[in-house]
Design a protein around this motif. Sequence first.
Motif, PDB file in Angstrom:
ATOM      1  N   LYS A  41      -8.154 -11.410   5.410  1.00 35.09           N
ATOM      2  CA  LYS A  41      -7.903 -12.848   5.534  1.00 35.09           C
ATOM      3  C   LYS A  41      -9.184 -13.636   5.277  1.00 35.09           C
ATOM      4  N   GLY A  42      -9.070 -14.640   4.439  1.00 34.93           N
ATOM      5  CA  GLY A  42     -10.220 -15.427   4.049  1.00 34.93           C
ATOM      6  C   GLY A  42     -10.937 -14.870   2.834  1.00 34.93           C
ATOM      7  N   HIS A  43     -10.485 -13.695   2.359  1.00 36.90           N
ATOM      8  CA  HIS A  43     -11.121 -13.053   1.214  1.00 36.90           C
ATOM      9  C   HIS A  43     -10.099 -12.673   0.145  1.00 36.90           C
ATOM     10  N   GLU A  44      -8.883 -13.167   0.282  1.00 31.12           N
ATOM     11  CA  GLU A  44      -7.834 -12.760  -0.651  1.00 31.12           C
ATOM     12  C   GLU A  44      -8.018 -13.316  -2.058  1.00 31.12           C
ATOM     13  N   TYR A  45      -8.841 -14.383  -2.200  1.00 31.24           N
ATOM     14  CA  TYR A  45      -9.098 -14.953  -3.531  1.00 31.24           C
ATOM     15  C   TYR A  45     -10.552 -14.761  -3.965  1.00 31.24           C
ATOM     16  N   ASN A  46     -11.323 -14.032  -3.189  1.00 33.03           N
ATOM     17  CA  ASN A  46     -12.768 -13.952  -3.405  1.00 33.03           C
ATOM     18  C   ASN A  46     -13.174 -12.505  -3.697  1.00 33.03           C
ATOM     19  N   VAL A  47     -13.785 -12.265  -4.877  1.00 33.14           N
ATOM     20  CA  VAL A  47     -14.126 -10.895  -5.266  1.00 33.14           C
ATOM     21  C   VAL A  47     -15.328 -10.334  -4.519  1.00 33.14           C
ATOM     22  N   ALA A  48     -16.066 -11.196  -3.804  1.00 30.13           N
ATOM     23  CA  ALA A  48     -17.302 -10.745  -3.152  1.00 30.13           C
ATOM     24  C   ALA A  48     -17.013  -9.601  -2.173  1.00 30.13           C
ATOM     25  N   ARG A  49     -17.812  -8.537  -2.276  1.00 24.40           N
ATOM     26  CA  ARG A  49     -17.797  -7.369  -1.404  1.00 24.40           C
ATOM     27  C   ARG A  49     -16.567  -6.485  -1.581  1.00 24.40           C
ATOM     28  N   TRP A  50     -15.645  -6.837  -2.490  1.00 27.04           N
ATOM     29  CA  TRP A  50     -14.590  -5.890  -2.825  1.00 27.04           C
ATOM     30  C   TRP A  50     -15.150  -4.864  -3.804  1.00 27.04           C
ATOM     31  N   GLU A  51     -14.710  -3.640  -3.665  1.00 31.86           N
ATOM     32  CA  GLU A  51     -15.209  -2.551  -4.503  1.00 31.86           C
ATOM     33  C   GLU A  51     -14.029  -1.725  -5.005  1.00 31.86           C
ATOM     34  N   THR A  52     -14.058  -1.355  -6.276  1.00 30.07           N
ATOM     35  CA  THR A  52     -13.038  -0.479  -6.834  1.00 30.07           C
ATOM     36  C   THR A  52     -13.331   0.960  -6.416  1.00 30.07           C
ATOM     37  N   ILE A  53     -12.350   1.617  -5.799  1.00 30.34           N
ATOM     38  CA  ILE A  53     -12.527   3.000  -5.375  1.00 30.34           C
ATOM     39  C   ILE A  53     -11.500   3.920  -6.036  1.00 30.34           C
ATOM     40  N   TYR A  54     -10.635   3.336  -6.871  1.00 24.61           N
ATOM     41  CA  TYR A  54      -9.729   4.135  -7.692  1.00 24.61           C
ATOM     42  C   TYR A  54      -9.319   3.297  -8.885  1.00 24.61           C
ATOM     43  N   ALA A  55      -9.352   3.894 -10.074  1.00 26.86           N
ATOM     44  CA  ALA A  55      -8.829   3.273 -11.287  1.00 26.86           C
ATOM     45  C   ALA A  55      -8.334   4.401 -12.172  1.00 26.86           C
ATOM     46  N   GLY A  56      -7.022   4.490 -12.349  1.00 28.37           N
ATOM     47  CA  GLY A  56      -6.472   5.588 -13.122  1.00 28.37           C
ATOM     48  C   GLY A  56      -5.114   5.259 -13.693  1.00 28.37           C
ATOM     49  N   THR A  57      -4.532   6.227 -14.389  1.00 29.77           N
ATOM     50  CA  THR A  57      -3.225   6.054 -15.018  1.00 29.77           C
ATOM     51  C   THR A  57      -2.290   7.180 -14.562  1.00 29.77           C
ATOM     52  N   PRO A  58      -1.822   7.119 -13.311  1.00 34.68           N
ATOM     53  CA  PRO A  58      -0.966   8.191 -12.790  1.00 34.68           C
ATOM     54  C   PRO A  58       0.442   8.144 -13.382  1.00 34.68           C
ATOM     55  N   ASP A  59       1.108   9.287 -13.356  1.00 29.91           N
ATOM     56  CA  ASP A  59       2.522   9.368 -13.726  1.00 29.91           C
ATOM     57  C   ASP A  59       3.340   9.116 -12.453  1.00 29.91           C
ATOM     58  N   LEU A  60       3.931   7.943 -12.357  1.00 34.58           N
ATOM     59  CA  LEU A  60       4.699   7.568 -11.174  1.00 34.58           C
ATOM     60  C   LEU A  60       6.146   8.027 -11.316  1.00 34.58           C
ATOM     61  N   ILE A  61       6.791   8.234 -10.156  1.00 34.65           N
ATOM     62  CA  ILE A  61       8.152   8.753 -10.117  1.00 34.65           C
ATOM     63  C   ILE A  61       9.013   7.799  -9.293  1.00 34.65           C
ATOM     64  N   TYR A  62      10.198   7.525  -9.783  1.00 37.39           N
ATOM     65  CA  TYR A  62      11.098   6.584  -9.123  1.00 37.39           C
ATOM     66  C   TYR A  62      11.367   7.001  -7.672  1.00 37.39           C
ATOM     67  N   LEU A  63      10.957   6.136  -6.745  1.00 35.71           N
ATOM     68  CA  LEU A  63      11.210   6.278  -5.315  1.00 35.71           C
ATOM     69  C   LEU A  63      10.750   7.621  -4.738  1.00 35.71           C
ATOM     70  N   LYS A  64       9.678   8.179  -5.315  1.00 36.77           N
ATOM     71  CA  LYS A  64       9.053   9.360  -4.739  1.00 36.77           C
ATOM     72  C   LYS A  64       7.555   9.101  -4.620  1.00 36.77           C
ATOM     73  N   PRO A  65       6.936   9.516  -3.512  1.00 36.67           N
ATOM     74  CA  PRO A  65       5.508   9.213  -3.326  1.00 36.67           C
ATOM     75  C   PRO A  65       4.619   9.975  -4.298  1.00 36.67           C
ATOM     76  N   VAL A  66       3.687   9.266  -4.882  1.00 38.58           N
ATOM     77  CA  VAL A  66       2.670   9.856  -5.762  1.00 38.58           C
ATOM     78  C   VAL A  66       1.304   9.473  -5.195  1.00 38.58           C
TER      79      VAL A  66
END
Length: 407
Positions: A45-70
């Motif tokens: 809260k208070g940071h939802e529009y502000n990129v400061a101190r946010w860090e990317t910890i995952y960036a990928g292209t997974p194969d997702l499955i309909y209504l099954k956890p990946v």
Amino acid sequence: YSRSSGQMFSIEAKADGVRIQSFDVFAAKDGTDSCTVLTRPGDWKGHEYNVARWETIYAGTPDLIYLKPVSLRLDRDVYIPRGSRASFQVLCSSKNVMYLWSDGKTEGGPYIDDGSVVLHEGMSMKGAFKPKNWGKFATGLTYVKTASEDDAAPEDGEAPETVSSNPENPTPSPTTKSLTPPPTTKSPTPLPTTEKPTPFPTTMSPIKSPTIKPTMVSPTKLAAQCGDFVCHADEEPGTCPSDCVRKIFYTPERPDSKSAGQMFALEASTDGVRIQSFHVVSKYDAKDDCMVMTREGDWKGHEYDSEGWEIVYAKKDIQLRKMYPVSLGNFDREVPIPLGSRQSFQVLCTYGIMYVWGDKKTEGEPYVTNGSVVIHEGMAMKGPFQPNGWGKFTTGITYISTAPEAI
């Protein structure tokens, strides 16, 4: 269940040593998707529009499955001290993340608790830093924690017992908690079909805050260096015009295509090159949110990987002009490029920037030079770490270099 581009929410640790390792996502359809996970300490809260101190910890292209956890395995564990919170954005670009609808009356309040971690209600997202509505993160997360007296103690010489989310995998794995009930095969909450796609899906994925701080240099040192025919990192055209010059390098071609941004490399063909800013051309007269990321060397092999990339610029409400170059303003720090070396960049704006269409045959090759800086052909982008065809960065670069008279 409802569907969105992702969820922003916080997790609170009730046990010692909690480290979040991965998130499971449910997809609204089968297929490969571009997904990103961001985190920051404390509440969102208070940071939802502000990129400061946010860090990317995952960036990928997974194969997702309909209504099954990946599972999306994070690049690093996220430690949450006991009694503290960490916030997360879990995003996939094709509006493919299922979540539980909330009415907003309990936004930020505890949603579910397994005795070690508490999930707090958050927001559904149209993209990174684009809250849309209220929602509850659905499915599961994987974490490790300090063993308590209630946990079975290992015998001497044995590894601590853990619960594996994959019974076929004999390797001990951290505890996986599915903190929300799995979806049934009943018809889910009707998904909106008339909603227009966001102009710039899942953009603004921050990496790490700038870590290089400016060095204060004494006037005596400056005076000793000025006149040695090299523009040093602590010299400026204003303090040493004999060694340094500031230039704007405009590309010659008129842009003919639009994308969310460009990924490309610059090469220094003279000493003392320090990139200060980029100029961009918009398709619209509008205020926009833009970001610049950089990493040393070439971008090839790192176009889908957040490691090594650093945000050097992120601003909101920049007044861009239709088919006219506008400077983004100075970066948070200058980006030096040693003579003969390359530096890669991603330049991204929410509503997109104009560029010149490229060719796969010449990808990565020199596109244009002014004698000091060489622009290499790169990729058009759908968002950070989401290449989408070939392209040539177009318009202008502001930089400092060694003055031609000193060379």
